[in-house]
Design a protein around this motif. Structure first.
Motif, mmCIF file in Angstrom:
data_model
loop_
_atom_site.group_PDB
_atom_site.id
_atom_site.type_symbol
_atom_site.label_atom_id
_atom_site.label_comp_id
_atom_site.label_asym_id
_atom_site.label_seq_id
_atom_site.Cartn_x
_atom_site.Cartn_y
_atom_site.Cartn_z
ATOM 1 N N UNK A 351 0.790 -1.220 0.000
ATOM 2 C CA UNK A 351 0.000 0.000 0.000
ATOM 3 C C UNK A 351 0.821 1.269 0.000
ATOM 4 N N UNK A 352 2.125 1.156 -0.126
ATOM 5 C CA UNK A 352 2.992 2.326 -0.121
ATOM 6 C C UNK A 352 2.888 3.064 -1.453
ATOM 7 N N UNK A 353 2.649 4.366 -1.373
ATOM 8 C CA UNK A 353 2.750 5.237 -2.543
ATOM 9 C C UNK A 353 4.068 5.992 -2.383
ATOM 10 N N UNK A 354 5.055 5.742 -3.222
ATOM 11 C CA UNK A 354 6.373 6.343 -3.017
ATOM 12 C C UNK A 354 6.315 7.863 -2.966
ATOM 13 N N UNK A 355 7.153 8.439 -2.108
ATOM 14 C CA UNK A 355 7.227 9.900 -1.993
ATOM 15 C C UNK A 355 8.268 10.458 -2.943
ATOM 16 N N UNK A 356 8.457 9.772 -4.059
ATOM 17 C CA UNK A 356 9.364 10.240 -5.106
ATOM 18 C C UNK A 356 8.559 10.556 -6.360
ATOM 19 N N UNK A 357 9.091 11.454 -7.173
ATOM 20 C CA UNK A 357 8.382 11.833 -8.396
ATOM 21 C C UNK A 357 8.268 10.645 -9.345
ATOM 22 N N UNK A 358 9.338 9.875 -9.470
ATOM 23 C CA UNK A 358 9.297 8.703 -10.346
ATOM 24 C C UNK A 358 8.330 7.666 -9.804
ATOM 25 N N UNK A 359 8.328 7.485 -8.475
ATOM 26 C CA UNK A 359 7.428 6.507 -7.871
ATOM 27 C C UNK A 359 5.976 6.887 -8.020
ATOM 28 N N UNK A 360 5.673 8.184 -7.908
ATOM 29 C CA UNK A 360 4.292 8.630 -8.064
ATOM 30 C C UNK A 360 3.826 8.462 -9.504
ATOM 31 N N UNK A 361 4.725 8.744 -10.447
ATOM 32 C CA UNK A 361 4.343 8.690 -11.859
ATOM 33 C C UNK A 361 4.389 7.289 -12.437
ATOM 34 N N UNK A 362 5.370 6.498 -12.008
ATOM 35 C CA UNK A 362 5.602 5.206 -12.664
ATOM 36 C C UNK A 362 5.552 4.005 -11.727
ATOM 37 N N UNK A 363 5.191 4.211 -10.482
ATOM 38 C CA UNK A 363 5.203 3.114 -9.521
ATOM 39 C C UNK A 363 4.170 2.048 -9.825
ATOM 40 N N UNK A 364 4.444 0.832 -9.352
ATOM 41 C CA UNK A 364 3.530 -0.279 -9.599
ATOM 42 C C UNK A 364 2.251 -0.156 -8.788
ATOM 43 N N UNK A 365 2.177 0.810 -7.844
ATOM 44 C CA UNK A 365 0.936 1.012 -7.093
ATOM 45 C C UNK A 365 -0.214 1.344 -8.033
ATOM 46 N N UNK A 366 0.114 1.863 -9.214
ATOM 47 C CA UNK A 366 -0.923 2.191 -10.199
ATOM 48 C C UNK A 366 -1.494 0.949 -10.879
ATOM 49 N N UNK A 367 -0.839 -0.176 -10.687
ATOM 50 C CA UNK A 367 -1.285 -1.408 -11.338
ATOM 51 C C UNK A 367 -2.305 -2.174 -10.501
ATOM 52 N N UNK A 368 -2.811 -1.548 -9.450
ATOM 53 C CA UNK A 368 -3.810 -2.173 -8.587
ATOM 54 C C UNK A 368 -5.017 -2.604 -9.413
ATOM 55 N N UNK A 369 -5.274 -3.906 -9.466
ATOM 56 C CA UNK A 369 -6.361 -4.425 -10.301
ATOM 57 C C UNK A 369 -7.695 -4.494 -9.570
ATOM 58 N N UNK A 370 -7.692 -4.183 -8.273
ATOM 59 C CA UNK A 370 -8.941 -4.209 -7.509
ATOM 60 C C UNK A 370 -9.826 -3.051 -7.962
ATOM 61 N N UNK A 371 -11.049 -3.326 -8.391
ATOM 62 C CA UNK A 371 -11.917 -2.251 -8.899
ATOM 63 C C UNK A 371 -12.537 -1.384 -7.815
ATOM 64 N N UNK A 372 -12.333 -1.739 -6.548
ATOM 65 C CA UNK A 372 -12.915 -0.989 -5.433
ATOM 66 C C UNK A 372 -11.784 -0.388 -4.597
#
Length: 435
Positions: A351-372
């Motif tokens: 559940x970590x959203x990186x506090x880096x610009x690259x992490x916010x833009x390109x982090x795998x947190x965006x790949x969350x497949x849960x629709x809710x």
């Protein structure tokens, strides 16, 4: 940020239940004062995060089999933690990397316990750069011209809402990104009235007034502040501040928000279907996914005041001990940990959203497949980029702020004092403590 234990629970909900005061095992790095690299790194970590960081240590060791990373727990209480670090520094057993957080950083730095990372960040050592971090979160770890911590997760607030409750009481006006606080309050009152008080339209965000992220951005949005670093005075009871407190307390004083007893008892009424809306940190998503599997719920941006963001946030960070004899080794681990394809890749499933610009833009947190919740990704991006984080408060007075604000809140809602009288008294009390 939020006060000490609350912010950490909010930023690490998936691993932290409650803090335990476990002593830190005495262990120190080797090497030559940061000029050589020992292959053993020691980390002193908040007890609730120890299992998580043991996982990160294993991931690092898997990629770097000649390294060993040892993780031990630190005390929860600030005075105990500080004293332990001081004692370990005297006996050369200080961990190389230590747990830190936004409202603790200035105190640790003031006790000369933290290594200044700014020169290494400015030179881009190990791929880590000052500009690579999100400015609003990194600023929490600046003391003068030094940087003494690097934020791990950009945790920020958002508005959670239960669409089933809206539908149950005939409210078709769901939260949007354009909502103001007036909109939230209006709809909250409609739901409270329509339910006959069976459901509160809003979990009162200010709670017991100890969680900075719920009230600090609102105070700022109204044009005030808690502490003014220029005048070096507390100013939250000026005209704009009093307007902010009046607004923040309205769910209590006007009866459309959850009662103070719920906040005092630490109850989460949203997960039980007793509130239609609530303000919370992004890590709450994991809890609500588990606890509300058959409920139609979603998230939205925090409402605005006069066009200003009321999104709060906070973070914990990793720092290097000033007394570490293996600063180079510590930096090796940190360079891996903060890389989008390194430690952050291991951290984002937690559940970590990186506090880096690259992490916010390109982090795998965006790949969350849960629709809710369906709106999670865009709301997270907005929240992280627009989070309003508090200015530093002198470390000798900082622990007194939350109790003073809680006292003022209770004087208003429990004793019937005016907002002006209660908060002016709190402001005068705190200013009287300044040297």
């Amino acid at each position: 940020m939020v006060t000490n234990s609350r912010i950490i629970r909010g930023t690490a909900l998936l691993t932290v239940g409650t803090f335990a005061a476990i002593g830190l095992t005495a262990c120190g790095g080797g090497g030559g004062g940061g000029e050589s690299t020992d292959k053993t790194i020691t980390i002193g970590m908040n007890s609730g995060l120890v299992p998580t960081f043991e996982g990160y240590a294993e991931a690092f060791e898997a990629e770097n089999p000649d390294w060993t990373v040892e993780v031990s727990a630190v005390p929860d209480a600030q005075p105990d933690y500080i004293q332990q670090l001081v004692t370990q520094g005297l006996s050369a057993t200080t961990p190389d990397i230590i747990f830190n957080y936004d409202t603790l950083n200035q105190t640790l730095a003031g006790n000369k316990l933290l290594f200044d990372m700014k020169p290494w960040l400015d030179e881009g050592k190990g791929g880590l750069t000052t500009d690579g971090f999100l400015e609003n979160f990194l600023d929490q770890y600046r003391v003068g011209d030094t940087i003494t911590g690097m934020p791990v997760s950009a945790d920020s607030g958002m508005l959670f809402y239960n669409a089933d409750i809206f539908a149950q009481y005939g409210i078709t006006d769901l939260p949007t990104a354009e909502w103001t606080m007036e909109d939230v309050y209006r709809v909250a009152a409609e739901i409270t009235d329509a339910s006959g008080g069976a459901v509160y339209g809003l979990g009162t965000p200010i709670g017991d007034s100890t969680a900075y992220f719920t009230f600090y951005p609102v105070v700022k949005a109204f044009g005030s502040n808690i502490y003014d670093p220029e005048t070096k005075k507390f100013i939250f009871a000026n005209d704009q501040g009093l307007e902010a407190w009046t607004t923040l307390l309205a769910p209590y004083t006007e009866g459309f928000g959850s009662p103070y007893s719920a906040a005092a008892d630490g109850l989460n009424l949203f997960i039980g279907g007793q509130t239609a809306m609530t303000v919370g940190a992004r890590p709450n998503v994991a809890n609500y996914r588990d606890g509300m599997p058959d409920v139609d719920w979603n998230v939205q941006e925090m409402p605005k005041v006069d066009g200003n963001s009321t999104t709060g946030g906070g973070s914990y960070s990793l720092s290097i001990s000033e007394k570490s004899t293996n600063k180079e080794g510590a930096w090796e681990f940190l360079s891996w940990f903060y890389a989008t394809d390194g430690g952050m890749k291991a951290a984002e499933p937690n559940g970590v959203v990186p506090a880096t610009k690259d992490g916010l833009e390109n982090g795998t947190w965006k790949d969350d497949s849960n629709p809710v919740p369906s709106n999670l990704i865009p709301v997270t991006e907005y929240a992280v980029e627009n989070a309003i984080l508090p200015d530093a408060i002198p470390d000798d007075v900082q622990p007194k702020v939350a109790p003073a604000l809680t006292k003022a809140l209770e004087q208003v809602i429990l004793e019937g004092q005016s907002v002006k009288d209660a908060y002016t008294a709190a402001q005068d009390e705190l200013n009287g403590l300044l040297g």
